[in-house]
Enzyme design. Structure first.
Site, PDB file in Angstrom:
ATOM      1  NE  ARG A  25      -4.134  -1.502   1.591  1.00  0.00           N
ATOM      2  CZ  ARG A  25      -5.142  -2.073   2.108  1.00  0.00           C
ATOM      3  NH1 ARG A  25      -4.995  -1.922   3.576  1.00  0.00           N
ATOM      4  NH2 ARG A  25      -6.396  -2.416   1.733  1.00  0.00           N
ATOM      5  CE  LYS A  39     -21.655 -12.069   7.527  1.00  0.00           C
ATOM      6  NZ  LYS A  39     -22.169 -10.825   7.852  1.00  0.00           N
ATOM      7  N   GLY A  99      -9.439  -8.907  -0.595  1.00  0.00           N
ATOM      8  CA  GLY A  99      -7.690  -9.029  -0.341  1.00  0.00           C
ATOM      9  C   GLY A  99      -7.968 -10.590  -0.643  1.00  0.00           C
ATOM     10  N   GLY A 115     -13.681  -2.633  -0.047  1.00  0.00           N
ATOM     11  CA  GLY A 115     -14.943  -2.674   0.268  1.00  0.00           C
ATOM     12  C   GLY A 115     -15.800  -0.945  -1.365  1.00  0.00           C
TER      13      GLY A 115
HETATM   14  P1  AMP Z   1     -15.027 -11.852   1.206  1.00  0.00           P
HETATM   15  O1  AMP Z   1     -14.809 -11.114   2.938  1.00  0.00           O
HETATM   16  O2  AMP Z   1     -16.997 -12.140   1.732  1.00  0.00           O
HETATM   17  O3  AMP Z   1     -14.543 -11.981   0.512  1.00  0.00           O
HETATM   18  O4  AMP Z   1     -15.044 -13.557   2.199  1.00  0.00           O
HETATM   19  C1  AMP Z   1     -14.162 -14.303   2.137  1.00  0.00           C
HETATM   20  C2  AMP Z   1     -13.962 -15.090   2.469  1.00  0.00           C
HETATM   21  O5  AMP Z   1     -15.181 -16.338   2.906  1.00  0.00           O
HETATM   22  C3  AMP Z   1     -12.802 -16.090   3.236  1.00  0.00           C
HETATM   23  O6  AMP Z   1     -12.377 -15.988   4.538  1.00  0.00           O
HETATM   24  C4  AMP Z   1     -12.826 -17.130   2.544  1.00  0.00           C
HETATM   25  O7  AMP Z   1     -12.488 -18.072   3.581  1.00  0.00           O
HETATM   26  C5  AMP Z   1     -14.515 -17.386   2.538  1.00  0.00           C
HETATM   27  N1  AMP Z   1     -14.914 -18.634   2.154  1.00  0.00           N
HETATM   28  C6  AMP Z   1     -15.872 -18.557   0.954  1.00  0.00           C
HETATM   29  N2  AMP Z   1     -15.995 -19.690   0.205  1.00  0.00           N
HETATM   30  C7  AMP Z   1     -16.323 -20.294   1.623  1.00  0.00           C
HETATM   31  C8  AMP Z   1     -17.255 -21.788   1.698  1.00  0.00           C
HETATM   32  N3  AMP Z   1     -17.687 -21.961   0.590  1.00  0.00           N
HETATM   33  N4  AMP Z   1     -17.759 -21.720   2.962  1.00  0.00           N
HETATM   34  C9  AMP Z   1     -17.054 -21.467   3.859  1.00  0.00           C
HETATM   35  N5  AMP Z   1     -16.037 -19.937   3.700  1.00  0.00           N
HETATM   36  C10 AMP Z   1     -16.206 -19.810   2.205  1.00  0.00           C
END
Ligand code: AMP
Length: 397
Positions: free
Chosen positions: A36, A199, A354, A377
């Site tokens: 960064r 999510k 990330g 974000g």
């Molecule tokens: P985000 O911050 O929404 O981009 O989510 C990233 C996180 O989603 C990472 O820590 C991944 O380990 C988690 N992740 C992705 N796919 C899965 C899955 N099938 N089950 C559980 N966690 C997941």
């Protein structure tokens, strides 16, 4: 771009307040990843060359409005000095007499870094009196190079612009806006969006907006399970947001009526829990009870890669599986390779978030990606079609 750029500014002999994103990881008081900091060097070097007196501000971590030495930017001053090859002065508080005196002592081309703006609760509250104190450290010129903070209406991003004459985008900010802007306003087609991560709720607006703009969307990661479950498919113990099932069902329905290509995983890699070493791969329809899907399977990888290979514009945000664990990283790494290969073949690619950025780096293909976004974000909000307060606040050209 309609906004003023640092390239438009007359800065010689002037104190210029530059909001950067030095929210870097620290390890035992040392900067463990200086990406960064390096990203902002073009902006800082331009200001130095033009004879500005640089007053730099950033946040680091979440000290929640209190002084906490764990989140001090002092190690960043040292690292920045090394990278710029010149001393960087440091003010132990981002406002007040000491910071003012140090800003006034700057000569042309010299650099002062202020302590973490989030040591003051007024930063996140966008307090006008605090913003005015920040503005007092410069000669009415503000540059924002913190794209990663542009979705936050904070004092050092938005508030300060009320107390200066000119507010301009730094080079990094400008680069982000140009790439993301082109993707959503004038993409070369087919435009394929790839979304993953934990999510659905974090990405609903992005799904909705990109469904209007893209030609196809590939959804993987944990968020796919809410969509799959909404179709009555078995997902075992996979992560599902039950309160988002109706929404997911509605989006799939809309995709069907509009004949929008929305692809979900057809198979996956499962374990009984993320910590189990035994895995199995099944079609989604054959998901056994008690197991959870943690990565996309080989058929999904093949389908998604095929889709990517036909794209001329690709936007990717979020891992396709629990990428931190090597057993569940294959889908995300394969996506990184597919996006890189498509880019080499002429597509424009934008990767943000990330984990996706880490995946392209781990796969050794980062240099092949057209644009790696520094703001997770902020880039999501931009892709969701929202106006970023930190961009809106900049002066018009
Ligand atoms: P985000 O911050 O929404 O981009 O989510 C990233 C996180 O989603 C990472 O820590 C991944 O380990 C988690 N992740 C992705 N796919 C899965 C899955 N099938 N089950 C559980 N966690 C997941």
């Amino acid at each position: 771009m309609s906004k003023l750029s640092i390239r438009d500014l007359e800065m010689s002999g002037k104190r210029v307040f530059i909001r950067v994103d030095f929210n870097v990881p620290l390890d035992g008081g040392r900067v463990s990843d200086d990406t960064r900091i390096r990203e902002t060097l073009p902006t800082l070097r331009l200001a130095i060359e033009r004879g500005a007196r640089l007053v730099l501000a950033s946040h680091l971590g979440r000290p929640k409005g209190k002084v906490d030495p764990k989140y001090s930017l002092a190690p960043v001053a040292a690292k920045l000095g090394e990278l710029l090859g010149k001393p960087v002065a440091f003010a132990a508080d981002c406002v007040g007499a000491d910071a003012e005196a140090k800003s006034k002592a700057l000569r042309n081309g010299e650099v002062l870094l202020l302590e973490n703006v989030r040591y003051h609760a007024e930063e996140e509250a966008n307090d006008p009196a605090f913003a005015k104190q920040l503005a007092a450290l410069c000669d009415q010129i503000f540059v924002c190079d913190a794209f990663g903070s542009a979705h936050r209406a904070h004092a050092s991003v938005v508030g300060i612009t009320k107390f200066v004459r000119q507010s301009a985008a730094g080079l990094l900010m400008e680069k982000e806006l140009t790439h993301l802007g082109r993707a959503i306003s004038n993409p070369e087609r087919p435009f394929v969006a790839v979304l993953g991560g934990a999510k659905v709720s974090d990405k609903i607006e992005v799904v909705q907006n990109l469904m209007k703009l893209a030609d196809a969307m590939l959804i993987g990661g944990a968020m796919a399970y809410t969509f799959l479950r909404s179709q009555g498919l078995p997902v075992g113990k996979s992560l599902v947001e039950n309160d988002k099932l109706d929404l997911a069902r509605g989006l799939l329905e809309e995709a069907r009526t509009r004949k929008f290509r929305l692809l979900l995983p057809v198979d996956h890699v499962l374990a009984e829990s993320p910590d189990f070493s035994t895995t199995k791969t099944t079609d989604i329809a054959d998901t056994p009870d008690g197991w959870m899907g943690l990565d996309v399977g080989p058929r999904t990888i093949a389908q998604f890669s095929q889709e990517i290979s036909k794209a001329r514009t690709i936007v990717w945000n979020g891992p396709l599986g629990m990428f931190e664990k090597p057993a569940f990283a294959q889908g995300t790494l394969a996506m990184a390779r597919a996006v890189a290969a498509a880019t080499v073949a002429g597509a424009t690619s934008i990767v943000g978030g990330g984990d996706s950025v880490a995946a392209v780096e781990q796969s050794g293909v980062a240099s092949q990606i057209s644009h790696i976004s520094t703001g997770g974000g902020a880039s999501l909000e931009f892709l969701a079609g929202e106006k970023l307060p930190g961009v809106e606040a900049l002066s018009e050209r």
